[in-house]
Design a protein around this motif. Structure first.
Motif, PDB file in Angstrom:
ATOM      1  N   UNK A 952     -57.508 -76.858 -18.698  1.00  0.00           N
ATOM      2  CA  UNK A 952     -56.380 -76.301 -17.899  1.00  0.00           C
ATOM      3  C   UNK A 952     -55.807 -77.211 -16.747  1.00  0.00           C
ATOM      4  N   UNK A 953     -54.448 -77.012 -16.373  1.00  0.00           N
ATOM      5  CA  UNK A 953     -53.669 -77.927 -15.592  1.00  0.00           C
ATOM      6  C   UNK A 953     -54.396 -77.857 -14.145  1.00  0.00           C
ATOM      7  N   UNK A 954     -54.550 -76.601 -13.944  1.00  0.00           N
ATOM      8  CA  UNK A 954     -55.063 -76.521 -12.370  1.00  0.00           C
ATOM      9  C   UNK A 954     -56.213 -77.306 -12.249  1.00  0.00           C
ATOM     10  N   UNK A 955     -57.065 -77.723 -13.336  1.00  0.00           N
ATOM     11  CA  UNK A 955     -58.411 -78.504 -13.064  1.00  0.00           C
ATOM     12  C   UNK A 955     -57.816 -79.657 -12.810  1.00  0.00           C
ATOM     13  N   UNK A 956     -56.622 -80.207 -13.280  1.00  0.00           N
ATOM     14  CA  UNK A 956     -56.269 -81.687 -13.395  1.00  0.00           C
ATOM     15  C   UNK A 956     -55.289 -82.188 -12.379  1.00  0.00           C
ATOM     16  N   UNK A 957     -54.887 -81.448 -11.679  1.00  0.00           N
ATOM     17  CA  UNK A 957     -53.755 -81.623 -10.530  1.00  0.00           C
ATOM     18  C   UNK A 957     -54.576 -82.465  -9.624  1.00  0.00           C
ATOM     19  N   UNK A 958     -55.755 -82.326  -9.069  1.00  0.00           N
ATOM     20  CA  UNK A 958     -56.268 -83.052  -8.212  1.00  0.00           C
ATOM     21  C   UNK A 958     -56.307 -84.489  -8.353  1.00  0.00           C
ATOM     22  N   UNK A 959     -56.638 -84.769  -9.765  1.00  0.00           N
ATOM     23  CA  UNK A 959     -56.626 -86.260 -10.290  1.00  0.00           C
ATOM     24  C   UNK A 959     -55.387 -86.797 -10.725  1.00  0.00           C
ATOM     25  N   UNK A 960     -54.462 -86.199 -10.598  1.00  0.00           N
ATOM     26  CA  UNK A 960     -52.920 -86.561 -10.900  1.00  0.00           C
ATOM     27  C   UNK A 960     -53.000 -86.745 -12.471  1.00  0.00           C
ATOM     28  N   UNK A 961     -53.584 -85.859 -12.930  1.00  0.00           N
ATOM     29  CA  UNK A 961     -53.607 -86.019 -14.724  1.00  0.00           C
ATOM     30  C   UNK A 961     -52.730 -84.982 -15.022  1.00  0.00           C
ATOM     31  N   UNK A 962     -51.874 -85.174 -15.905  1.00  0.00           N
ATOM     32  CA  UNK A 962     -50.871 -84.066 -16.230  1.00  0.00           C
ATOM     33  C   UNK A 962     -51.558 -83.329 -17.621  1.00  0.00           C
ATOM     34  N   UNK A 963     -52.273 -83.896 -18.318  1.00  0.00           N
ATOM     35  CA  UNK A 963     -52.987 -83.312 -19.318  1.00  0.00           C
ATOM     36  C   UNK A 963     -54.189 -84.145 -19.986  1.00  0.00           C
ATOM     37  N   UNK A 964     -55.016 -83.384 -20.447  1.00  0.00           N
ATOM     38  CA  UNK A 964     -56.345 -83.990 -21.022  1.00  0.00           C
ATOM     39  C   UNK A 964     -56.735 -83.028 -22.138  1.00  0.00           C
ATOM     40  N   UNK A 965     -57.033 -83.749 -23.529  1.00  0.00           N
ATOM     41  CA  UNK A 965     -57.291 -82.968 -24.531  1.00  0.00           C
ATOM     42  C   UNK A 965     -58.571 -83.919 -24.982  1.00  0.00           C
ATOM     43  N   UNK A 966     -59.743 -83.065 -25.394  1.00  0.00           N
ATOM     44  CA  UNK A 966     -60.821 -83.643 -26.135  1.00  0.00           C
ATOM     45  C   UNK A 966     -60.818 -83.231 -27.612  1.00  0.00           C
ATOM     46  N   UNK A 967     -61.210 -83.765 -28.621  1.00  0.00           N
ATOM     47  CA  UNK A 967     -61.285 -82.980 -29.970  1.00  0.00           C
ATOM     48  C   UNK A 967     -62.505 -83.692 -30.751  1.00  0.00           C
ATOM     49  N   UNK A 968     -62.812 -83.266 -31.996  1.00  0.00           N
ATOM     50  CA  UNK A 968     -63.619 -83.589 -32.924  1.00  0.00           C
ATOM     51  C   UNK A 968     -63.045 -83.121 -34.297  1.00  0.00           C
ATOM     52  N   UNK A 969     -63.210 -84.007 -35.157  1.00  0.00           N
ATOM     53  CA  UNK A 969     -62.801 -84.010 -36.525  1.00  0.00           C
ATOM     54  C   UNK A 969     -63.756 -84.371 -37.578  1.00  0.00           C
ATOM     55  N   UNK A 970     -63.638 -83.665 -38.848  1.00  0.00           N
ATOM     56  CA  UNK A 970     -64.108 -83.954 -39.888  1.00  0.00           C
ATOM     57  C   UNK A 970     -63.221 -84.484 -41.039  1.00  0.00           C
ATOM     58  N   UNK A 971     -63.251 -85.543 -41.387  1.00  0.00           N
ATOM     59  CA  UNK A 971     -61.871 -86.120 -42.379  1.00  0.00           C
ATOM     60  C   UNK A 971     -62.443 -86.471 -43.761  1.00  0.00           C
ATOM     61  N   UNK A 972     -61.757 -86.112 -44.816  1.00  0.00           N
ATOM     62  CA  UNK A 972     -61.946 -86.409 -45.960  1.00  0.00           C
ATOM     63  C   UNK A 972     -63.545 -86.056 -46.438  1.00  0.00           C
ATOM     64  N   UNK A 973     -63.792 -85.066 -45.750  1.00  0.00           N
ATOM     65  CA  UNK A 973     -65.449 -84.798 -46.003  1.00  0.00           C
ATOM     66  C   UNK A 973     -65.923 -84.123 -47.251  1.00  0.00           C
ATOM     67  N   UNK A 974     -64.863 -83.046 -47.577  1.00  0.00           N
ATOM     68  CA  UNK A 974     -65.252 -82.415 -48.751  1.00  0.00           C
ATOM     69  C   UNK A 974     -64.204 -82.565 -49.887  1.00  0.00           C
ATOM     70  N   UNK A 975     -64.969 -82.905 -51.217  1.00  0.00           N
ATOM     71  CA  UNK A 975     -63.870 -83.252 -52.345  1.00  0.00           C
ATOM     72  C   UNK A 975     -64.453 -82.242 -53.378  1.00  0.00           C
ATOM     73  N   UNK A 976     -63.698 -81.654 -53.946  1.00  0.00           N
ATOM     74  CA  UNK A 976     -63.775 -80.584 -55.124  1.00  0.00           C
ATOM     75  C   UNK A 976     -63.296 -81.132 -56.412  1.00  0.00           C
ATOM     76  N   UNK A 977     -64.145 -81.813 -57.166  1.00  0.00           N
ATOM     77  CA  UNK A 977     -63.566 -82.158 -58.510  1.00  0.00           C
ATOM     78  C   UNK A 977     -64.664 -82.485 -59.497  1.00  0.00           C
ATOM     79  N   UNK A 978     -64.181 -82.721 -60.741  1.00  0.00           N
ATOM     80  CA  UNK A 978     -65.134 -82.685 -61.893  1.00  0.00           C
ATOM     81  C   UNK A 978     -65.551 -84.165 -62.038  1.00  0.00           C
TER      82      UNK A 978
END
Length: 1014
Positions: A952-978
């Motif tokens: 939330x922006x209100x958490x970041x104002x004091x640090x002069x940070x406009x936005x902060x996003x963290x993320x996690x991904x699984x990429x090319x993890x599942x393939x369905x083929x014969x």
């Protein structure tokens, strides 16, 4: 005097200044809007809102303020109070988007061609390292093909099928600069990518647009000053390991085949070794990316600066497959005068990469993993070394050097198998190869507006590039077919330069309900290449270098008797000159038309003078049905509906160069015709010449519609296309008379691509919950419709000594699989049987036929997105259906390991209904070049599953940070083929489309990342 003073009082009050301030938010979300332009009407007095949406401006009392923001409705308000807050609402027409087209932009609502767009949000927080990868599964009609997924590998793009028997790569245009490679651009720095699919939209690029055009627009500075940092860490591992025979199955199979005996096996095998070569060759590896950007701007100008670093260490054990890249981008523009703007867009790249051998039946680490017997250990010490390795170790002058890990562990050499695909650790260390280089490229432009409606642009594009390779092969021994008792060193440097200069004008005029735009321009380009390469090769009696140490593996340390070679020089300049024009017209935003023409002149090194000019016309029409009066009652459910029709021609000479059309007379050497020491020199034609050689021409018709429903929540785009390429440039024609060694290229073939494209999108909001669905599907039917009469077919890729396994032939798909039709196993003998198509009573080359194709019947992609408050989620998948894969994993001449189904269901005397031949069967060479080696290559792959959270922006104002996003991904993890190989998505391309010779597979990735903005 009193009267005059009284008259001035109102003016004095009118000029009274006061300070107005306030906050600007989104009307729906109430989120602050950053970088909104606030201007006092009629003046140059203005400012932009800050990161919290606040603004403060001194104005004349009673002034009108104009609030403008991209994607939102412009608002004008008279202000008389010191505090003025405002909420801006989205402009649905503006959100309809402006789309980049050749030499200009157009509103998407007025487009009459087939153009697909991929935006920056489709690239953010993905592990793609090249821009081409962002197109996969995101746009209909576009296929992304990979012959390798190694770090730094370049994929191939196909737009609406295969249009030539030569190069089918599209033209890339980066901020106006034409290019053949876009690997130096970090995907984070791209604003949008437009794919010009039909001939009318691409025809403005004429002779270079025969395979479609991809326009890339890089990011520009905007809003108040902003600093952003993105970090990504990915853990990569092998997605799928094909199941091959274990030790007992291997022994059983080859004893049954009569190739091994129990005595021979136990002479070297310890009775328990069961090596999993995939675990030996691969490990979990790390890729990391950093991207730092600085940007800002105002109504006068803007700047965008980006610095990126990528370090991708591939899955092969050790550091033998690495790709490192440093990139920078500097984009800036400034309005010197209201009528004069200058700007520049520049990309800088430096790269280094190493790779392992792959994609060949003779030398592929991936095939070594599959084919090497499991009886051999990956390493041995001197104490437990088998006899065959002791013999090699004790006689290096006879065999060569046993490679080791420098810790007393020698890489295992199989006593059972003779092959070029050996211990993957030996294949990794037998040679060292590195490629590095830099690219400095970009464009600088001037925009001049002398009168209302007229914009003149002069643009210079440029490329300065250099790439160098360095490599050596050690003295080593891995098998009787893979060994060397000396050093070989090679190095090369290649330095191309390119520039283009374009001048074009856009004139826009409107009166009543008529809107017109005319664009005219010229183009000149010139390219030059210079390269030099050299090598040092030793011999059985001379190592080739003065010391067997990596510090001495250079030309300066070559021995005097080593074989040395050098070649290279400056290539011929290649120049192109063009005229082009386009006219757009619309009436009342209902009836749309576009006409264009480009005339291109090729360099004389490519085409003869009489044939070097090509003319490429196009037109397109549109009808916005939803704007008709009789459709007004449908506005509650139909937001927009537009029909489109287009036709056009594009060209290509990608297969030509270096005067291939010319008559060439070459020397045959000197001959003595007497006892005197004199020689007579002979000459003969080395090529026949063809002064009628001309452009390949792609002619395309497109019929489609764009529709939006339910207040723009549902979008539908449909296209039917029919693309015909004629005058294919073909080599290998047999002349009617013997007049030379080779025949020059001729225009001798036609090919068609037909299909349907459908793109669907749905987006909606339920209170704080946002969600969206996008899907696309493309069908494709490809067919060669004509080949010159002297040609039965054009052979494509080959396999071992078995001949061509792909073909380009009339009546067939381009580069279809060519081989025997497998009909089953003879229950009496266990031998394979094949269709006798010519009824001759025996199986010969005349019985080879169409046994499959690497081209899919349809491709598709789907993306699901959701967001709730600070959480966001995305899942994206892509796939293909109806394509086949020709597996080149097996051969009859070596004791290679095999997939488990060879042993699980092979014919034996007690299992006479087996589907695989008996061990040691006859006609196995035919079997491996038959439909038995062709597998269903259809697949669906979940390319991305990502969960993110924005604090939330209100958490970041004091640090002069406009936005902060963290993320996690699984990429090319599942393939369905014969498909039973490594990766159905990574096989050969071009004439080897769908052929798998052990290509480097796509890794599955666990990803974490952070995006931070100040």
């Amino acid at each position: 005097m009193v009267f005059i003073m009284l008259m001035c009082i109102p003016h004095a009050f009118a000029q009274q200044k006061f300070k107005v301030s306030g906050r600007i938010v989104d009307q729906k979300t109430q989120d602050p809007l950053i970088g909104v332009s606030i201007m006092e009407k009629g003046t140059s007095n203005g400012i932009m809102s800050d990161m919290n949406g606040h603004y403060s401006l001194t104005v004349n009392k009673g002034a009108t303020l104009i609030f403008t923001y991209v994607g939102y409705q412009t608002v004008q308000k008279v202000v008389n109070t010191p505090t003025f807050n405002i909420a801006l609402s989205e402009d649905t027409k503006a959100l309809d988007e402006v789309v980049v087209v050749g030499y200009g932009v157009q509103k998407k609502s007025s487009l009459t061609g087939a153009v697909s767009q991929v935006k920056s949000e489709d690239m953010v927080a993905r592990t793609i390292t090249r821009p081409e990868q962002a197109l996969e599964g995101k746009t209909a009609g576009v296929s992304v093909l990979s012959s390798s997924a190694k770090p730094g590998a370049s994929p191939s793009i196909r737009i609406r099928g295969i249009s030539s028997n030569g190069s089918c790569e599209p033209l890339y245009v980066i901020d106006g600069r034409m290019a053949t490679d876009i690997g130096g651009i970090d995907p984070n720095d791209i604003e949008s990518m437009e794919v010009l699919k039909d001939a009318s939209s691409a025809a403005i690029y004429g002779s270079r647009a025969g395979n479609g055009v991809v326009l890339i627009t890089t990011k520009k500075g905007k809003g108040i000053g902003k600093v952003s940092y993105d970090f990504q860490l990915a853990f990569q591992s092998l997605n799928k390991i094909p199941k091959v025979m274990n030790s007992e199955q291997y022994i059983d199979y080859y004893i049954d085949a009569g190739k091994l005996t129990e005595t021979g096996v136990y002479k070297y095998w310890d009775g328990k070794t069961n090596t999993d070569w995939a675990k030996v060759a691969f490990e979990t590896s790390i890729m990391q990316r950093h991207n730092l950007t600085f940007q800002g701007g105002n109504d006068k100008g803007a700047f965008y600066l980006s610095l990126s670093y990528l370090n991708n260490n591939g899955m092969v054990v050790g550091n033998s497959d690495i790709y490192k890249r440093y990139t920078g981008m500097i984009n800036a523009n400034y309005h010197i005068k209201p009528w004069l703007e200058i700007g520049t867009n520049n990309q800088i790249e430096y790269y280094r990469n190493r790779s392992v051998a792959e994609g060949s039946e003779y030398n592929s680490l991936m095939l070594g993993v599959l084919q090497l017997d499991p009886l051999t250990k990956s390493t041995y010490t001197v104490d437990n070394m088998p006899d065959n390795m002791k013999e090699i170790l004790n006689n290096p002058s006879t065999y060569g050097t046993l490679l080791s890990d420098n810790h007393g562990n020698y890489y295992g050499v199989s006593p059972y198998q003779v092959s070029g695909n050996v211990n993957p650790l030996i294949m990794r260390d037998e040679a060292y190869n590195e490629n590095r280089g830099f690219n400095i490229n970009g464009s600088t432009y001037l925009n001049f507006k002398p009168i209302k409606g007229l914009l003149f642009t002069s643009r210079l594009g440029y490329l300065l590039s250099s790439s160098s390779t360095y490599g050596y092969t050690n003295d080593y021994y891995a098998s009787s077919q893979a060994h060397q008792k000396f050093m070989s060193v090679n190095a090369a440097d290649y330095s191309p330069t390119y520039f283009q200069w374009e001048n074009f004008a856009n004139y826009t005029y409107a009166f009543g309900k008529h809107n017109m735009n005319l664009m005219l321009g010229t183009h000149y380009s010139e390219s030059r290449t210079f390269g030099v390469s050299g090598s040092i090769t030793g011999s059985d009696v001379d190592l080739g270098v003065k010391k067997d140490d990596p510090l001495f593996y250079y030309f300066a340390y070559g021995t005097s008797s080593a074989t040395k070679a050098i070649s290279g020089g400056e290539a011929i300049y290649t120049r192109k000159y063009s005229y082009f024009g386009r006219f757009n017209y619309d009436y009342a935003n209902k009836y749309l038309a576009q006409f264009s023409l480009r005339a291109d002149a090729a360099d004389n090194s490519i085409l003869p003078i009489d044939k070097r000019w090509g003319y490429f016309p196009a037109f397109s029409l549109g009808w916005v049905l939803s704007e008709e009066n009789f459709m007004k009652d449908t506005s509650n459910w139909l937001s927009n509906f537009k029909f489109r029709l287009s036709w056009g021609q594009n060209g290509s000479t990608a297969s030509l160069g270096s005067y291939l059309y010319a008559n060439v007379i070459a020397s045959t050497g000197g001959y003595p015709f007497s006892n005197d020491l004199t020689y007579n020199y002979g000459y003969l034609p080395s090529s026949t010449g063809n002064n009628q050689l001309k452009w390949e021409t792609s002619e395309q018709t497109d019929l489609g519609f764009d529709a939006r429903f339910f207040n723009n929540r549902l979008s539908v785009t449909f296209d039917y296309f029919n693309k015909k390429t004629k005058d294919l440039i073909v080599t290998g024609i047999t002349p009617s008379t013997i007049v030379g060694n080779t025949a020059s290229p001729v225009n001798a073939g036609n090919i068609t691509n037909k299909g349907i494209e459908l793109e669907l999108g749905w987006q909606n909001k339920i209170r704080d919950f946002h969600y969206g669905i996008r899907a696309n599907i493309t069908t494709l039917k490809n067919k060669v419709t004509y080949l010159q009469e002297s040609l039965d077919a054009i052979d494509g890729t080959t396999f071992h000594t078995y001949g061509a396994i792909t073909r380009f032939e009339k009546g067939k798909p381009a580069w279809y699989f060519y081989g025997y039709k497998f009909t089953g196993i003879d229950p009496k003998t266990g031998d394979p049987t094949f269709a006798d198509l010519d009824k001759s009573g025996s199986i010969t080359d005349k019985d080879k036929t169409d046994i499959g194709k690497g081209m899919p019947d349809f491709t598709y992609g789907i993306t699901l997105t959701a967001a709730w408050k600070g959480l966001d989620f995305i899942i994206f998948g892509a796939g293909s259906q109806g394509n086949d894969i020709y597996s080149c994993f097996d051969r009859q001449d070596y004791l290679v390991n095999k997939l488990t189904d060879y042993t699980q269901d092979r014919w034996t005397s007690s299992h006479t209904n087996g589907t695989r031949p008996r061990a040691g069967a006859n006609d196995m060479a035919k079997y491996y070049t038959s439909s038995a080696s062709v597998y269903d290559g259809s697949y669906f792959k979940i390319k991305q599953i990502q969960l993110g959270y924005s604090l939330p922006a209100k958490w970041l104002k004091k640090c002069a940070i406009n936005s902060l996003r963290i993320y996690g991904s699984l990429e090319d993890f599942f393939t369905f083929t014969k498909y039973k190989g490594f990766d159905p998505e990574v096989t050969g391309v071009g004439s080897a489309l769908g052929v798998d010779k052990g290509s480097y597979p796509t890794s599955k990735k666990v990803v974490c990342g952070i995006s931070l903005t100040f």
